[in-house]
Design a protein around this motif. Sequence first.
Motif, mmCIF file in Angstrom:
data_model
loop_
_atom_site.group_PDB
_atom_site.id
_atom_site.type_symbol
_atom_site.label_atom_id
_atom_site.label_comp_id
_atom_site.label_asym_id
_atom_site.label_seq_id
_atom_site.Cartn_x
_atom_site.Cartn_y
_atom_site.Cartn_z
ATOM 1 N N MET A 1 0.806 -1.189 0.000
ATOM 2 C CA MET A 1 0.000 0.000 0.000
ATOM 3 C C MET A 1 0.860 1.269 0.000
ATOM 4 N N ALA A 2 2.064 1.209 0.535
ATOM 5 C CA ALA A 2 2.957 2.368 0.519
ATOM 6 C C ALA A 2 3.280 2.770 -0.912
ATOM 7 N N ASP A 3 3.351 1.791 -1.803
ATOM 8 C CA ASP A 3 3.602 2.051 -3.212
ATOM 9 C C ASP A 3 2.517 2.972 -3.768
ATOM 10 N N ASP A 4 1.269 2.675 -3.470
ATOM 11 C CA ASP A 4 0.161 3.503 -3.926
ATOM 12 C C ASP A 4 0.208 4.892 -3.284
ATOM 13 N N LEU A 5 0.564 4.949 -2.026
ATOM 14 C CA LEU A 5 0.640 6.233 -1.334
ATOM 15 C C LEU A 5 1.713 7.122 -1.967
ATOM 16 N N ALA A 6 2.838 6.545 -2.314
ATOM 17 C CA ALA A 6 3.902 7.322 -2.960
ATOM 18 C C ALA A 6 3.414 7.872 -4.301
ATOM 19 N N ALA A 7 2.815 7.019 -5.104
ATOM 20 C CA ALA A 7 2.312 7.454 -6.411
ATOM 21 C C ALA A 7 1.216 8.508 -6.247
ATOM 22 N N ASP A 8 0.324 8.306 -5.284
ATOM 23 C CA ASP A 8 -0.747 9.268 -5.047
ATOM 24 C C ASP A 8 -0.214 10.622 -4.595
ATOM 25 N N THR A 9 0.781 10.604 -3.734
ATOM 26 C CA THR A 9 1.358 11.855 -3.232
ATOM 27 C C THR A 9 2.077 12.603 -4.352
ATOM 28 N N ARG B 1 1.371 12.330 -7.547
ATOM 29 C CA ARG B 1 0.302 12.793 -8.435
ATOM 30 C C ARG B 1 -0.357 14.061 -7.875
ATOM 31 N N LYS B 2 -0.546 14.090 -6.569
ATOM 32 C CA LYS B 2 -1.136 15.262 -5.921
ATOM 33 C C LYS B 2 -0.238 16.490 -6.124
ATOM 34 N N LEU B 3 1.065 16.286 -5.988
ATOM 35 C CA LEU B 3 2.011 17.380 -6.205
ATOM 36 C C LEU B 3 1.940 17.865 -7.655
ATOM 37 N N GLU B 4 1.878 16.939 -8.597
ATOM 38 C CA GLU B 4 1.756 17.319 -10.012
ATOM 39 C C GLU B 4 0.489 18.140 -10.246
ATOM 40 N N ASP B 5 -0.611 17.717 -9.635
ATOM 41 C CA ASP B 5 -1.881 18.431 -9.796
ATOM 42 C C ASP B 5 -1.812 19.846 -9.223
#
Length: 67
Positions: free
Chosen positions: A1-9, A11-15
């Motif tokens: 799940m940490a993998d998803d959290l890293a990608a989500d974070t 992505r949030k920065l990109e947004d």
Amino acid sequence: MADDLAADTIRKLEDVMASRSLPEHTTELLRVSLSQARAAKTAGHDQEAITIAAQALQIAETASTDR
């Protein structure tokens, strides 16, 4: 799940970078942080990627509220 959290974070920065009008020096700092977060993620250092991206998000939030 940490993998998803890293990608989500990341992505949030990109947004945030795409949607906010920030000072040029802040935008450049966020670009560097985004690059570092992506590199950490690619190297398998998910916690480091999360930390870098989360700190950059805090910088973006502070910069947008200071304006």
